[in-house]
Design an enzyme around this catalytic site. Structure first.
Site, PDB file in Angstrom:
ATOM      1  N   ALA A  63       0.861  -1.174   0.000  1.00 25.65           N
ATOM      2  CA  ALA A  63       0.000   0.000   0.000  1.00 25.65           C
ATOM      3  C   ALA A  63       0.898   1.225   0.000  1.00 25.65           C
ATOM      4  O   ALA A  63       2.085   1.126   0.287  1.00 25.65           O
ATOM      5  CB  ALA A  63      -0.866  -0.009   1.255  1.00 25.65           C
ATOM      6  N   GLU A 105      -0.787  -9.281  -1.174  1.00 26.52           N
ATOM      7  CA  GLU A 105      -2.191  -9.581  -0.840  1.00 26.52           C
ATOM      8  C   GLU A 105      -3.066  -9.569  -2.103  1.00 26.52           C
ATOM      9  O   GLU A 105      -3.959 -10.401  -2.251  1.00 26.52           O
ATOM     10  CB  GLU A 105      -2.688  -8.587   0.211  1.00 26.52           C
ATOM     11  CG  GLU A 105      -2.076  -8.820   1.596  1.00 26.52           C
ATOM     12  CD  GLU A 105      -2.475  -7.767   2.594  1.00 26.52           C
ATOM     13  OE1 GLU A 105      -3.112  -8.130   3.609  1.00 26.52           O
ATOM     14  OE2 GLU A 105      -2.162  -6.577   2.363  1.00 26.52           O
TER      15      GLU A 105
HETATM   16  N1  T1G Z   1       4.676   3.379  -0.035  1.00 30.85           N
HETATM   17  C1  T1G Z   1       5.169   4.587  -0.382  1.00 30.85           C
HETATM   18  N2  T1G Z   1       6.477   4.818  -0.749  1.00 30.85           N
HETATM   19  C2  T1G Z   1       7.279   3.760  -0.756  1.00 30.85           C
HETATM   20  C3  T1G Z   1       6.837   2.458  -0.385  1.00 30.85           C
HETATM   21  C4  T1G Z   1       5.465   2.286  -0.024  1.00 30.85           C
HETATM   22  N3  T1G Z   1       4.957   1.093   0.313  1.00 30.85           N
HETATM   23  N4  T1G Z   1       7.890   1.623  -0.489  1.00 30.85           N
HETATM   24  C5  T1G Z   1       8.938   2.363  -0.899  1.00 30.85           C
HETATM   25  N5  T1G Z   1       8.587   3.636  -1.054  1.00 30.85           N
HETATM   26  C6  T1G Z   1       9.444   4.744  -1.519  1.00 30.85           C
HETATM   27  C7  T1G Z   1      10.589   5.072  -0.567  1.00 30.85           C
HETATM   28  O1  T1G Z   1      10.191   5.955   0.431  1.00 30.85           O
HETATM   29  C8  T1G Z   1      11.614   5.678  -1.515  1.00 30.85           C
HETATM   30  O2  T1G Z   1      11.234   6.994  -1.752  1.00 30.85           O
HETATM   31  C9  T1G Z   1      11.422   4.886  -2.801  1.00 30.85           C
HETATM   32  O3  T1G Z   1      10.105   4.313  -2.704  1.00 30.85           O
HETATM   33  C10 T1G Z   1      12.398   3.774  -2.979  1.00 30.85           C
HETATM   34  O4  T1G Z   1      12.391   2.975  -1.801  1.00 30.85           O
HETATM   35  C11 T1G Z   1      -2.861  -3.285   3.421  1.00 30.85           C
HETATM   36  C12 T1G Z   1      -1.187  -1.548   4.544  1.00 30.85           C
HETATM   37  C13 T1G Z   1      10.341  -1.980  -1.657  1.00 30.85           C
HETATM   38  C14 T1G Z   1      12.158  -3.199  -0.534  1.00 30.85           C
HETATM   39  O5  T1G Z   1       6.488  -2.341   3.972  1.00 30.85           O
HETATM   40  O6  T1G Z   1      10.672  -2.229   2.056  1.00 30.85           O
HETATM   41  O7  T1G Z   1       0.872  -2.866   2.263  1.00 30.85           O
HETATM   42  O8  T1G Z   1      13.159   8.132  -0.745  1.00 30.85           O
HETATM   43  O9  T1G Z   1      14.729   3.602  -1.082  1.00 30.85           O
HETATM   44  O10 T1G Z   1      16.015   0.104  -0.937  1.00 30.85           O
HETATM   45  O11 T1G Z   1      -1.459  -4.919   4.158  1.00 30.85           O
HETATM   46  O12 T1G Z   1      11.206   0.342  -0.121  1.00 30.85           O
HETATM   47  O13 T1G Z   1      13.097   7.736  -3.163  1.00 30.85           O
HETATM   48  O14 T1G Z   1      11.520   9.385  -2.141  1.00 30.85           O
HETATM   49  O15 T1G Z   1      13.418   1.781   0.107  1.00 30.85           O
HETATM   50  O16 T1G Z   1      15.263  -0.541  -3.243  1.00 30.85           O
HETATM   51  C15 T1G Z   1       3.986  -2.900   3.059  1.00 30.85           C
HETATM   52  C16 T1G Z   1       8.164  -0.983   2.074  1.00 30.85           C
HETATM   53  C17 T1G Z   1       3.294  -1.596   3.124  1.00 30.85           C
HETATM   54  C18 T1G Z   1       7.533  -2.301   1.858  1.00 30.85           C
HETATM   55  C19 T1G Z   1      12.634  -1.181  -1.949  1.00 30.85           C
HETATM   56  N6  T1G Z   1       5.178  -2.757   2.249  1.00 30.85           N
HETATM   57  N7  T1G Z   1       9.232  -0.725   1.139  1.00 30.85           N
HETATM   58  O17 T1G Z   1      13.784  -0.914  -1.249  1.00 30.85           O
HETATM   59  O18 T1G Z   1      14.278   1.427  -2.209  1.00 30.85           O
HETATM   60  S1  T1G Z   1       1.923  -1.675   4.219  1.00 30.85           S
HETATM   61  C20 T1G Z   1       6.356  -2.473   2.786  1.00 30.85           C
HETATM   62  C21 T1G Z   1      10.430  -1.364   1.237  1.00 30.85           C
HETATM   63  C22 T1G Z   1       0.716  -2.533   3.369  1.00 30.85           C
HETATM   64  C23 T1G Z   1      -1.447  -3.733   3.456  1.00 30.85           C
HETATM   65  C24 T1G Z   1      -0.537  -2.800   4.163  1.00 30.85           C
HETATM   66  C25 T1G Z   1      11.488  -0.930   0.285  1.00 30.85           C
HETATM   67  C26 T1G Z   1      11.612  -1.839  -0.956  1.00 30.85           C
HETATM   68  P1  T1G Z   1      12.307   8.093  -1.953  1.00 30.85           P
HETATM   69  P2  T1G Z   1      13.770   2.469  -1.145  1.00 30.85           P
HETATM   70  P3  T1G Z   1      14.948  -0.002  -1.936  1.00 30.85           P
END
Ligand code: T1G
Length: 694
Positions: A63, A105
């Site tokens: 998300a 999901e």
């Molecule tokens: N939402 C918004 N921005 C995101 C994002 C996300 N989910 N994931 C990454 N970004 C942005 C991040 O801030 C950065 O921005 C850029 O993307 C690159 O990320 C209902 C509610 C995918 C493994 O927890 O673990 O789904 O700094 O630098 O090292 O159940 O990002 O460039 O402006 O980290 O290659 C669940 C979170 C959400 C995964 C990539 N998902 N992301 O790593 O790049 S909750 C997560 C990560 C959810 C549902 C619930 C990592 C990555 P900027 P990065 P990276």
């Protein structure tokens, strides 16, 4: 504006493609596009099956976290997934990159899943203080069993494609071009008239012991975190409630957690960790210097640990010591570390051999002539460091980066011992250097931008979290730590005992209390720093560390001497309160004329936190740290500050700087000279602002 989701048909297969860089986060626009394109596919008479695929570097990684806390726009993710689950035509999800959270999901709402061979899958919501809120805790256990699902959801770690195939999480690995492989798979599904498979219709069962086991593990490994327990509860629901009831319970827990203080703190840290990589004034396209070989001067505890980071990352390392004996001692410590890792199953013997094979020892500085980066890691003595940097200046190739691992000394003074101060930088590793993730990168007055950018980039290679800081005594982490320790000393002089202070802070969430940490690091380390600074110490200010000087004066240097603030039994790490220490403290209080009193745990926690915040505010105002978030990332990765509390600066904002200022002023009345409120706090409190406000 380019469409976030598009529909196109290839032969008899409709392809729904998401294009929302950088990680195809499932924001409102994407969710709407997903439903619209699904409708297009189901209304397309030529399409017999549908493929859902992500553009760019990854399938949706979840998300959109930036939408949290805002009113959810329709369709919500559960609505999107229900639509895909009820699709008139079979849907195949084609996964690549990191298919995470809400992204996975959505895939679980599809009939089939395939993935590229290097794809990673996971439900890491627990790391954001929440649980999967779109059916992940109900569908995943039905598909891969309760135990595997718990491992994925409670730990939050990623699963590689081969293991996902083994678990039945995906149905096929596509080795070549993913879109083509997925379309071929979809055509086979139609051709073989494979039955629809709705994960929600599958059954799962498990014994209560399984969940009890996970609760026990969480109590140890994720102490204080609320979300892991909710994750277990929700997966357990999947084994005993009808799907829709389990789903509703999951959603209720999600809504409760997403608004919780822990989730807010963990979200804050998620973005703060990404911000630290953006160094003010350093362009992201700054050309980098090649770092393909490294030299380390000093094979002691720090030098050895630092060398392992590079060897583990595939970079050859030359370790230089003054004499062979010291080199042998250094290498046997490193080999000991590796065999311990093999014994614990963290490494295979082959991996350990490959890593040690990249290490070379020498007692000759000339062997550093070709190194791209040299890190000096000898003990904290300015004269010695300057001598070494003069030598490095003479032997190292032009363009080599010269770094020092000092934890407190003046980088500019060290750099001035060379003819190339622009190539000098501080790389302050934390002990044990091969384990601790933090790297304080100290930018000197003359440090060149490409040197800074190259070392920042290097952090990714050696799996460190690099934070850039300016030059001052103790840089960011240790400078704040001294204020925190001064309060620890003051508290035991005023009435508490080390075990009470440590327990209060441990219960509040710190990995370890200050006195146990001092015993681990060696009480003599900070003693030598205090002795070196004794002449410059302001005699008009209170000196609570006097009690620690007394302790060190008795040779109680901590675990390594079997006694420090605690005593330690043979081969045991358990800190045992020692009446001799209590007597020493009471004697010090009496001689310093301090009347001892009952001290509540709340006061211990508050004074410890406010001491960090007050010094942190000075550091921010001086520009030694660029952002409050940088300080919080340092305190989490370097000092065991509880992650679910965000960090000292975040905590202060949550408490409110007016209240923090009032607290500091109250402490100042009791301890004038140790608590002058930082002007930044006074200003921000006056403006009703926080550290995060612009
Ligand atoms: N939402 C918004 N921005 C995101 C994002 C996300 N989910 N994931 C990454 N970004 C942005 C991040 O801030 C950065 O921005 C850029 O993307 C690159 O990320 C209902 C509610 C995918 C493994 O927890 O673990 O789904 O700094 O630098 O090292 O159940 O990002 O460039 O402006 O980290 O290659 C669940 C979170 C959400 C995964 C990539 N998902 N992301 O790593 O790049 S909750 C997560 C990560 C959810 C549902 C619930 C990592 C990555 P900027 P990065 P990276």
């Amino acid at each position: 504006m380019a469409e976030l989701v598009t529909y196109a048909r290839q032969g008899t297969v409709g392809v729904i493609a998401i294009d929302n860089p950088p990680v195809n986060a499932l924001g409102a626009g994407v969710r709407k596009g997903l439903v619209d394109c699904l409708d297009k596919g189901n209304e397309d008479p030529e399409a017999k099956a549908l493929v859902l695929i992500g553009g760019g570097r990854t399938f949706p990684a979840g998300a959109d976290i930036t939408e949290f806390g805002k009113p959810p726009a329709s369709p919500t993710l559960p609505e999107v997934i229900a639509a895909y689950e009820d699709s008139a035509k079979p849907v195949l999800a084609a996964l690549h990159g990191t298919a995470l959270g809400g992204g996975l999901e959505v895939a679980l709402g599809c009939d089939w899943r395939c993935a590229s061979k290097d794809a990673k899958l996971g439900l890491p919501e627990v790391k954001l203080g929440i649980l999967p809120g779109a059916g992940g805790t109900q569908r995943l256990p039905r598909l891969i069993g309760a135990e595997n699902a718990l491992t994925v959801i409670v730990g939050g770690e990623f699963v590689a494609a081969p293991e996902a195939l083994e678990w039945g999480l995906i149905d096929e690995i596509v080795s070549g071009d993913l879109p083509a492989g997925a379309i071929a798979f979809a055509e086979r599904i139609v051709a073989e008239e494979r039955p629809r498979r709705r994960v929600r219709d599958m059954e799962v069962s498990a014994a209560p012991e399984l969940f009890e086991g996970f609760r026990r593990t969480v109590a140890k490994r994720q102490r204080g975190f609320i979300a892991p327990l909710r994750c277990i509860e929700s997966v357990e629901n999947a084994t005993r409630l009808p799907f829709d009831e389990g789903l509703a319970a999951e959603r209720a827990m999600f809504v409760e957690l997403v608004a919780s203080p822990q989730a807010e703190a963990l979200r804050y840290l998620f973005f703060a960790e990404r911000e630290v990589a953006k160094v003010p004034g350093i362009d992201k396209d700054t050309p980098l210097r090649r770092i393909a070989s490294v030299g380390i001067v000093g094979a002691g505890t720090m030098g050895g640990g630092i060398a392992m980071n590079f060897a583990n990352a595939g970079i050859p390392v030359t370790l230089v010591e003054a004499v062979e004996e010291a080199l042998d001692r250094g290498f046997s410590a490193i080999l000991g570390n590796y065999s311990a890792n093999v014994d614990k199953g963290r490494l295979t013997q082959k991996e350990a051999d490959d890593h040690t094979g990249r290490l070379t020892g020498s007692v000759n500085f000339d062997d550093l002539a070709k190194a791209d980066l040299v890190i000096e890691a000898v003990f904290e003595d300015m004269a010695l460091k300057k001598e070494i940097f003069a030598k490095l200046d003479a032997v190292c190739r032009p363009g080599a980066i010269l770094a020092t691992n000092t934890s407190t000394l003046d980088i500019d003074e060290i750099a001035a011992a060379t003819s190339r101060p622009q190539d000098v930088i501080g790389t302050h590793f934390f002990s044990p250097a091969n384990v601790m993730k933090l790297l304080e990168i100290v930018r000197g007055d003359k440090t060149a931008d490409d040197v800074l950018a190259s070392v920042m980039r290097l952090c990714r290679v050696i799996s460190k979290v690099g934070v850039v800081v300016g030059v001052c005594d103790g840089f960011v982490g240790n400078r704040m730590l001294h204020a925190y320790w001064d309060q620890a000393y003051s508290l035991i002089l005023e009435g508490a005992l080390p075990q009470q202070v440590d327990k209060a802070l441990y219960d509040w969430g710190w990995a370890m209390g200050p006195f146990a940490v001092m015993d681990l690091a060696g009480t003599d380390v900070s003693w030598r720093v205090r002795q070196a600074k004794a002449e410059r110490r302001d005699r008009n200010k209170p000196y609570p560390a006097a009690v620690a000087d007394r302790l060190c004066g008795k040779g109680r240097f901590g675990r390594k001497t079997g006694a420090g603030w605690y005593r330690y039994e043979e081969a045991s790490r358990a800190p045992l309160p020692d009446p001799a220490v209590e007597a020493l403290i009471l004697e010090a209080s009496a001689e310093m004329g301090i009347a001892r009193r009952e001290i509540a745990d709340e006061e211990i926690v508050e004074r410890s936190l406010y001491a960090l915040v007050n010094e942190g505010a000075r550091i921010l105002a001086e520009g030694v740290a660029a952002r409050a978030g940088d300080i919080d990332v340092i305190y989490h990765y370097g000092y065991g500050f509880p992650r679910y509390r965000g960090g000292p600066m975040f905590c202060a904002d949550e408490i409110g700087l007016e209240k923090v200022l009032a607290g500091i002023r109250a402490f100042e009345e009791r301890q004038p000279g140790l608590w002058t409120p930082a002007p930044l706090i006074v200003r921000l409190a006056g403006e009703g602002k926080g550290f995060r406000d612009p």
